[in-house]
Write an enzyme that holds these catalytic residues in place. Sequence first.
Site, PDB file in Angstrom:
ATOM      1  N   SER A  25       0.832  -1.201   0.000  1.00 28.33           N
ATOM      2  CA  SER A  25       0.000   0.000   0.000  1.00 28.33           C
ATOM      3  C   SER A  25       0.870   1.256   0.000  1.00 28.33           C
ATOM      4  O   SER A  25       1.626   1.489  -0.944  1.00 28.33           O
ATOM      5  CB  SER A  25      -0.959  -0.041   1.183  1.00 28.33           C
ATOM      6  OG  SER A  25      -1.937   0.958   1.086  1.00 28.33           O
TER       7      SER A  25
ATOM      8  N   HIS B 279      -7.715  -5.481   0.132  1.00 34.71           N
ATOM      9  CA  HIS B 279      -6.529  -4.655   0.328  1.00 34.71           C
ATOM     10  C   HIS B 279      -5.770  -5.090   1.590  1.00 34.71           C
ATOM     11  O   HIS B 279      -6.360  -5.569   2.561  1.00 34.71           O
ATOM     12  CB  HIS B 279      -6.943  -3.185   0.473  1.00 34.71           C
ATOM     13  CG  HIS B 279      -5.796  -2.239   0.522  1.00 34.71           C
ATOM     14  ND1 HIS B 279      -5.046  -1.927  -0.580  1.00 34.71           N
ATOM     15  CD2 HIS B 279      -5.260  -1.528   1.560  1.00 34.71           C
ATOM     16  CE1 HIS B 279      -4.101  -1.063  -0.233  1.00 34.71           C
ATOM     17  NE2 HIS B 279      -4.199  -0.807   1.055  1.00 34.71           N
TER      18      HIS B 279
ATOM     19  N   ASP C  25      -9.901  -5.417  -3.911  1.00 30.77           N
ATOM     20  CA  ASP C  25      -9.293  -4.280  -3.227  1.00 30.77           C
ATOM     21  C   ASP C  25     -10.194  -3.066  -3.423  1.00 30.77           C
ATOM     22  O   ASP C  25     -10.327  -2.554  -4.539  1.00 30.77           O
ATOM     23  CB  ASP C  25      -7.899  -4.010  -3.795  1.00 30.77           C
ATOM     24  CG  ASP C  25      -7.086  -3.039  -2.961  1.00 30.77           C
ATOM     25  OD1 ASP C  25      -7.679  -2.085  -2.411  1.00 30.77           O
ATOM     26  OD2 ASP C  25      -5.861  -3.221  -2.871  1.00 30.77           O
TER      27      ASP C  25
END
Length: 265
Positions: free
Chosen positions: A119, A240, A208
């Site tokens: 991320s 995610h 996600d």
Amino acid sequence: MTITTGGIHMERDFDRSYADGFAEYRKMDLFLPEGERQQTALLFIHGGGWYKGRKEQWHSVCEHFADRGFVCASISYRLTPQFRFPAQVEDVRLAMQYLKGQSDDLGFARDRIVVVGSSAGGYLACMLATLGRDDSIGATKELRDRDTMPYAVIGYCPITTLFVSKTTIEQLMVCSPDDNEQLYRDASPVCRVSGREPPFLLLHGDMDMRIPVEEVKSFHERLLAEGGSSRLVILPGVPHGFGYGVRTPAQLEALAQAELFLRQL
């Protein structure tokens, strides 16, 4: 403090400072295999929208790779809103400089550091991969060695563009893209691709909800279009931030893909 674990053949050296300035924020946890070590080392960068997250999130993954002979380092870095861009890039460049400088002592090749990020940490890994010696972004007086480009990148659901409306991006940057479009272009990995980047492995879930898979596809395609090397693995039904662990089917598949990628470098 160095600890020898019981069940896994490695030493752990936690909370090393990797720079003199802001040393309380710039910490590195090392996982050091006993016996013969791989020539490749792994540098892990946690996610959390640049405002949260901990280096400890990667510990189980570091142990997994250290048990296979890889020296692993997981770092902390300065977070928003107290510290804004490019503070986070400054920190990861200094972490790369430090780890390179430890290569002889730790037993790996100085030019074979693979960066792993998830991320916002994936964003920082992608930024490292697009910053050459002459790039001033993230360059401070402490950065004596500007050659901070990694040997390769493994990106778990990475943020690849800042041209999206998100509170976390507004916290990171000091202005809006309307106020300074060029700054946002300079700070967006997808806009920085030039063809000089190292190989990429991109791991993303098709469920996600934070980072659309289309954004990572665009980054992957841009790398290929510029003559780079990139492999995109889309995991069905995976959300995610799935990568922090070694137990779920998605985590095990990602680890298998990462090990294959490392063997082929």
